[in-house]
Scaffold this motif. Sequence first.
Motif, short mmCIF file in Angstrom:
data_model
loop_
_atom_site.label_atom_id
_atom_site.label_comp_id
_atom_site.label_asym_id
_atom_site.label_seq_id
_atom_site.Cartn_x
_atom_site.Cartn_y
_atom_site.Cartn_z
N ARG A 158 -6.01 4.35 5.84
CA ARG A 158 -5.88 2.93 6.17
C ARG A 158 -4.41 2.58 6.43
O ARG A 158 -4.09 1.81 7.35
CB ARG A 158 -6.43 2.07 5.05
N LEU A 159 -3.51 3.14 5.61
CA LEU A 159 -2.08 2.87 5.80
C LEU A 159 -1.62 3.37 7.17
O LEU A 159 -0.87 2.67 7.87
CB LEU A 159 -1.27 3.55 4.70
N ASP B 152 -9.71 -0.66 -4.32
CA ASP B 152 -8.74 0.36 -3.91
C ASP B 152 -8.02 0.93 -5.12
O ASP B 152 -7.71 2.14 -5.17
CB ASP B 152 -7.72 -0.24 -2.95
N GLN C 74 -8.62 7.89 1.57
CA GLN C 74 -9.08 6.69 2.28
C GLN C 74 -7.95 5.67 2.41
O GLN C 74 -7.74 5.08 3.48
CB GLN C 74 -10.26 6.08 1.54
N LEU C 75 -7.20 5.48 1.32
CA LEU C 75 -6.10 4.51 1.35
C LEU C 75 -4.97 5.00 2.26
O LEU C 75 -4.36 4.21 2.97
CB LEU C 75 -5.58 4.26 -0.07
N SER C 76 -4.73 6.30 2.26
CA SER C 76 -3.70 6.87 3.14
C SER C 76 -4.08 6.70 4.60
O SER C 76 -3.23 6.39 5.45
CB SER C 76 -3.50 8.35 2.82
N ASN D 152 -9.50 6.19 -4.15
CA ASN D 152 -9.67 7.17 -3.07
C ASN D 152 -8.35 7.29 -2.32
O ASN D 152 -8.05 6.52 -1.43
CB ASN D 152 -10.79 6.74 -2.13
N ILE E 70 -5.62 5.08 -8.21
CA ILE E 70 -6.01 4.92 -6.82
C ILE E 70 -7.37 5.59 -6.68
O ILE E 70 -7.49 6.81 -6.85
CB ILE E 70 -4.99 5.58 -5.88
N MET F 57 -6.39 -5.88 -3.67
CA MET F 57 -6.62 -4.43 -3.70
C MET F 57 -7.48 -4.04 -4.89
O MET F 57 -8.32 -3.15 -4.79
CB MET F 57 -5.29 -3.69 -3.72
N ILE G 120 0.84 -1.20 0.00
CA ILE G 120 0.00 0.00 0.00
C ILE G 120 0.87 1.25 0.00
O ILE G 120 0.62 2.21 -0.74
CB ILE G 120 -0.94 0.00 1.22
N LEU H 234 0.90 4.10 -2.94
CA LEU H 234 0.65 5.51 -2.60
C LEU H 234 1.83 6.39 -3.04
O LEU H 234 1.63 7.52 -3.51
CB LEU H 234 0.41 5.66 -1.11
#
Length: 212
Positions: A206-207, A186, A202-204, A199, A197, A181, A134, A138
């Motif tokens: 979650r990370l 994602d 949102q992914l940031s 969102n 990507i 993913m 992830i 990113l």
Amino acid sequence: MIELLNQQQHNHILQQFRSKRCPKGSQVSGPDKASDDVLIVSAGRLRVFLSYEGREFTLYYLEEGDIFSTHTRAVIEAVKDSVILLTPIKAFRQQVVDHPEIALLMTGILGDMLGSSWDVIEGIIFHDAKTRLIAFILSLGRANGNMTENGIEFDCDLTMENISLIIGATRQTTSSLFNVMMKDGDIIRVAKNRYAIVNMQQLSTRLAEYKK
């Protein structure tokens, strides 16, 4: 760096470099090779990694314009057909003294490399493969992504094998996590070697939660 050296006032420096073609898969430099040169990537892509008892640990990739030294314990390998420029470190050192603007640019490039190395090391030591993947995706979105109706679109022509070497996981694990993913929405494949990507925020988030 190439752009800077192509300027008229620096062209005499560029003329001191010798050009070398490196076919895909060839080893450019390694700890067993006696060379002490400054290396600039003119075209293609090189991988810098450490090798120990059959295992490889990728530090970063050198892209066009990046600068490095052949006098390290790392192995440098061409992952694409590449062209590099080489000059002895002693000769280049004097040019850096005479032209501070070169030193300033080198500081930025090498600083980015050092930061990338620390990110890799931190990920390997403290985080699992999913978190590392992830973080890598990113980083691609932040480095060269563009906002579109699909989300943050970015180009990535690295193979799954390349990505697995970067995040320190097996190819099978990396492929499985990547597919999950995509299944979860994602990321989506927009075209060949182009992804989005969906969102970024949102992914940031979650990370960040995974890293706690």
